[in-house]
Design a protein around this motif. Structure first.
Motif, PDB file in Angstrom:
ATOM      1  N   VAL A  48       0.840  -1.197   0.000  1.00  0.00           N
ATOM      2  CA  VAL A  48       0.000   0.000   0.000  1.00  0.00           C
ATOM      3  C   VAL A  48       0.874   1.245   0.000  1.00  0.00           C
ATOM      4  CG1 VAL A  48      -1.870  -1.167   1.216  1.00  0.00           C
ATOM      5  CG2 VAL A  48      -0.143   0.084   2.523  1.00  0.00           C
ATOM      6  N   ASN A  49       0.248   2.395  -0.271  1.00  0.00           N
ATOM      7  CA  ASN A  49       0.942   3.686  -0.253  1.00  0.00           C
ATOM      8  C   ASN A  49       2.165   3.682  -1.159  1.00  0.00           C
ATOM      9  OD1 ASN A  49      -0.889   4.347   1.783  1.00  0.00           O
ATOM     10  ND2 ASN A  49       0.514   3.705   3.403  1.00  0.00           N
ATOM     11  N   ASN A  50       2.057   3.010  -2.301  1.00  0.00           N
ATOM     12  CA  ASN A  50       3.194   2.961  -3.230  1.00  0.00           C
ATOM     13  C   ASN A  50       3.349   4.319  -3.891  1.00  0.00           C
ATOM     14  OD1 ASN A  50       5.120   2.370  -5.157  1.00  0.00           O
ATOM     15  ND2 ASN A  50       4.342   0.298  -5.489  1.00  0.00           N
ATOM     16  N   SER A  51       4.453   4.977  -3.610  1.00  0.00           N
ATOM     17  CA  SER A  51       4.671   6.331  -4.119  1.00  0.00           C
ATOM     18  C   SER A  51       5.229   6.346  -5.534  1.00  0.00           C
ATOM     19  CB  SER A  51       5.636   7.082  -3.190  1.00  0.00           C
ATOM     20  OG  SER A  51       6.889   6.414  -3.142  1.00  0.00           O
ATOM     21  N   GLY A  52       5.483   5.179  -6.096  1.00  0.00           N
ATOM     22  CA  GLY A  52       6.043   5.106  -7.432  1.00  0.00           C
ATOM     23  C   GLY A  52       7.544   4.945  -7.444  1.00  0.00           C
ATOM     24  N   LYS A  53       8.187   5.227  -6.325  1.00  0.00           N
ATOM     25  CA  LYS A  53       9.634   5.061  -6.283  1.00  0.00           C
ATOM     26  C   LYS A  53       9.974   3.583  -6.127  1.00  0.00           C
ATOM     27  CE  LYS A  53      10.204   5.720  -1.281  1.00  0.00           C
ATOM     28  NZ  LYS A  53      10.862   6.512  -0.220  1.00  0.00           N
ATOM     29  N   SER A  54      11.178   3.246  -6.557  1.00  0.00           N
ATOM     30  CA  SER A  54      11.617   1.852  -6.506  1.00  0.00           C
ATOM     31  C   SER A  54      11.781   1.405  -5.063  1.00  0.00           C
ATOM     32  CB  SER A  54      12.950   1.707  -7.249  1.00  0.00           C
ATOM     33  OG  SER A  54      13.428   0.385  -7.169  1.00  0.00           O
ATOM     34  N   GLN A  55      11.187   0.270  -4.720  1.00  0.00           N
ATOM     35  CA  GLN A  55      11.281  -0.268  -3.385  1.00  0.00           C
ATOM     36  C   GLN A  55      11.725  -1.722  -3.452  1.00  0.00           C
ATOM     37  OE1 GLN A  55       7.183   0.616  -2.127  1.00  0.00           O
ATOM     38  NE2 GLN A  55       7.998   2.119  -0.706  1.00  0.00           N
ATOM     39  N   VAL A  56      12.533  -2.114  -2.485  1.00  0.00           N
ATOM     40  CA  VAL A  56      13.048  -3.473  -2.445  1.00  0.00           C
ATOM     41  C   VAL A  56      12.076  -4.337  -1.666  1.00  0.00           C
ATOM     42  CG1 VAL A  56      14.947  -4.967  -1.738  1.00  0.00           C
ATOM     43  CG2 VAL A  56      15.413  -2.646  -2.567  1.00  0.00           C
ATOM     44  N   LYS A  57      11.509  -5.356  -2.331  1.00  0.00           N
ATOM     45  CA  LYS A  57      10.594  -6.267  -1.662  1.00  0.00           C
ATOM     46  C   LYS A  57      11.349  -7.512  -1.210  1.00  0.00           C
ATOM     47  CE  LYS A  57       6.703  -9.381  -2.300  1.00  0.00           C
ATOM     48  NZ  LYS A  57       5.828 -10.098  -3.245  1.00  0.00           N
ATOM     49  N   LEU A  58      11.113  -7.898   0.037  1.00  0.00           N
ATOM     50  CA  LEU A  58      11.664  -9.124   0.591  1.00  0.00           C
ATOM     51  C   LEU A  58      10.544 -10.134   0.758  1.00  0.00           C
ATOM     52  CD1 LEU A  58      13.713  -7.505   3.512  1.00  0.00           C
ATOM     53  CD2 LEU A  58      14.583  -8.092   1.235  1.00  0.00           C
ATOM     54  N   SER A  59      10.898 -11.397   0.823  1.00  0.00           N
ATOM     55  CA  SER A  59       9.897 -12.387   1.224  1.00  0.00           C
ATOM     56  C   SER A  59       9.481 -12.097   2.662  1.00  0.00           C
ATOM     57  CB  SER A  59      10.469 -13.795   1.121  1.00  0.00           C
ATOM     58  OG  SER A  59      11.453 -14.013   2.121  1.00  0.00           O
ATOM     59  N   SER A  60       8.272 -12.491   3.013  1.00  0.00           N
ATOM     60  CA  SER A  60       7.796 -12.258   4.380  1.00  0.00           C
ATOM     61  C   SER A  60       8.719 -12.911   5.406  1.00  0.00           C
ATOM     62  CB  SER A  60       6.373 -12.790   4.541  1.00  0.00           C
ATOM     63  OG  SER A  60       5.462 -12.019   3.818  1.00  0.00           O
ATOM     64  N   ARG A  61       9.174 -14.125   5.109  1.00  0.00           N
ATOM     65  CA  ARG A  61      10.047 -14.826   6.049  1.00  0.00           C
ATOM     66  C   ARG A  61      11.353 -14.050   6.278  1.00  0.00           C
ATOM     67  NH1 ARG A  61       9.442 -19.532   4.349  1.00  0.00           N
ATOM     68  NH2 ARG A  61       8.309 -20.468   6.089  1.00  0.00           N
ATOM     69  N   THR A  62      11.978 -13.599   5.198  1.00  0.00           N
ATOM     70  CA  THR A  62      13.229 -12.844   5.330  1.00  0.00           C
ATOM     71  C   THR A  62      12.995 -11.530   6.065  1.00  0.00           C
ATOM     72  OG1 THR A  62      14.112 -13.811   3.293  1.00  0.00           O
ATOM     73  CG2 THR A  62      15.099 -11.749   4.051  1.00  0.00           C
ATOM     74  N   GLY A  63      11.937 -10.822   5.689  1.00  0.00           N
ATOM     75  CA  GLY A  63      11.654  -9.539   6.331  1.00  0.00           C
ATOM     76  C   GLY A  63      11.416  -9.679   7.820  1.00  0.00           C
ATOM     77  N   MET A  64      10.652 -10.702   8.208  1.00  0.00           N
ATOM     78  CA  MET A  64      10.339 -10.863   9.623  1.00  0.00           C
ATOM     79  C   MET A  64      11.543 -11.364  10.416  1.00  0.00           C
ATOM     80  SD  MET A  64       6.365 -12.057   9.708  1.00  0.00           S
ATOM     81  CE  MET A  64       5.102 -10.892   9.152  1.00  0.00           C
ATOM     82  N   LEU A  65      12.410 -12.107   9.796  1.00  0.00           N
ATOM     83  CA  LEU A  65      13.658 -12.460  10.487  1.00  0.00           C
ATOM     84  C   LEU A  65      14.492 -11.218  10.759  1.00  0.00           C
ATOM     85  CD1 LEU A  65      14.690 -15.772   8.673  1.00  0.00           C
ATOM     86  CD2 LEU A  65      13.880 -15.530  11.035  1.00  0.00           C
ATOM     87  N   ILE A  66      14.443 -10.257   9.848  1.00  0.00           N
ATOM     88  CA  ILE A  66      15.122  -8.975  10.093  1.00  0.00           C
ATOM     89  C   ILE A  66      14.445  -8.235  11.245  1.00  0.00           C
ATOM     90  CG2 ILE A  66      15.638  -6.704   9.099  1.00  0.00           C
ATOM     91  CD1 ILE A  66      15.976  -8.104   6.391  1.00  0.00           C
ATOM     92  N   PHE A  67      13.115  -8.380  11.359  1.00  0.00           N
ATOM     93  CA  PHE A  67      12.408  -7.753  12.485  1.00  0.00           C
ATOM     94  C   PHE A  67      12.993  -8.197  13.825  1.00  0.00           C
ATOM     95  CE2 PHE A  67       7.851  -7.400  10.470  1.00  0.00           C
ATOM     96  CZ  PHE A  67       8.349  -6.593   9.477  1.00  0.00           C
ATOM     97  N   TYR A  68      13.138  -9.518  13.996  1.00  0.00           N
ATOM     98  CA  TYR A  68      13.299 -10.077  15.341  1.00  0.00           C
ATOM     99  C   TYR A  68      14.703 -10.555  15.690  1.00  0.00           C
ATOM    100  CZ  TYR A  68       8.245 -10.226  14.612  1.00  0.00           C
ATOM    101  OH  TYR A  68       6.954  -9.884  14.328  1.00  0.00           O
ATOM    102  N   THR A  69      15.492 -10.967  14.708  1.00  0.00           N
ATOM    103  CA  THR A  69      16.786 -11.575  15.018  1.00  0.00           C
ATOM    104  C   THR A  69      17.751 -10.626  15.726  1.00  0.00           C
ATOM    105  OG1 THR A  69      16.503 -13.071  13.127  1.00  0.00           O
ATOM    106  CG2 THR A  69      18.715 -12.873  14.063  1.00  0.00           C
TER     107      THR A  69
END
Length: 262
Positions: A48-69
């Motif tokens: 959501v709220n995609n401003s049109g600029k390039s954004q790096v998408k991660l898999s949910s698993r990878t992103g959430m490991l970055i959240f907590y590890t």
């Protein structure tokens, strides 16, 4: 410094006070942003709220490991950095480490994913959790040697903490059972407290952080518990709004995060 009728013990420190206020204000701001539709980009709101600029998408698993590890590593490191501390410090450090380890375990073995995580949000959330864990532990270390609070709540805190992580795990498990392997479609959650509130896993995470505060009885931990409560209430409000927009048959009497109340 003895606060709130000697139930909160915090050494007189401008750093602790400043970081406590900053953490609370930051989390309240994020909660208000969720209510206004400016979401951190993970789970249902990853695109959501995609401003049109390039954004790096991660898999949910990878992103959430970055959240907590990073928070897990901060907790584990504290056992080596501060080896000779009191029982309250040991309870706090163990609770924080176990909480974020449990979240990593769920990411790896329980959750089933359909969306993704944008890198910017993963870094922000991971940094917030790491900073909160590290500072909560460090500020508790600074409180070592001060008189114990007249109202000792650490055992109550352990009960609240265990209730929180148990309920959080159970409702994450229910969410995982809703979706077959490889299935991406969202469904209306059922079972447990999902029949009463849209995000019971958030309610129990709020309880987890209040349990951590009661174990610590430290000003910074109190502000973290308040801040997490505001953020997750905002995220829950946005989630209920999302369900109402996606499902015509979503039950109107299902509240946001507190049964029968909000």
């Amino acid at each position: 410094m003895l606060l709130m009728d000697n139930s909160i013990i915090t050494p007189p420190s401008f750093l602790i006070t400043a970081m406590s206020v900053l953490s609370l204000v930051s989390l309240v701001f994020l909660g208000c942003s969720e209510i206004m539709g400016k979401h951190l980009k993970y789970s249902k709101f990853w695109n959501v709220n995609n401003s049109g600029k390039s954004q790096v998408k991660l898999s949910s698993r990878t992103g959430m490991l970055i959240f907590y590890t990073p928070a897990v590593l901060a907790g584990l490191a504290s056992f080596w950095i501060f080896p000779h501390q009191g029982f309250r410090f040991l309870l706090l450090t163990s609770a924080l480490t176990f909480h974020f380890f449990k979240r990593d375990f769920e990411v790896l073995f329980i959750h089933k994913y359909s969306g993704g995580v944008i890198l910017d949000s993963a870094i922000l959330i991971g940094a917030l959790y790491f900073a909160a864990t590290a500072m909560m532990i460090y500020f508790q270390h600074l409180s070592e040697g001060l008189p114990e609070p007249r109202i000792d709540l650490k055992y109550v805190g352990m009960v609240v903490f265990l209730l929180g992580i148990s309920g959080n795990f159970y409702h994450h498990y229910l969410l995982s059972k809703m979706r077959e392997d490889g299935e991406k479609q969202y469904k209306i959650p059922k079972g447990g407290l999902f029949d009463r509130i849209v995000c019971p896993h958030y309610l129990f995470e709020i309880l987890t952080f209040w349990g951590i505060f009661l174990i610590s009885q430290n000003l910074y931990a109190l502000c973290c518990a308040l801040g997490v409560s505001f953020y997750l209430m905002g995220r829950s409000y946005a989630t209920r709004k999302w369900y109402l927009s996606k499902f015509e048959n979503f039950p109107q009497d299902v509240k946001v995060v507190f049964p029968y109340v909000f």
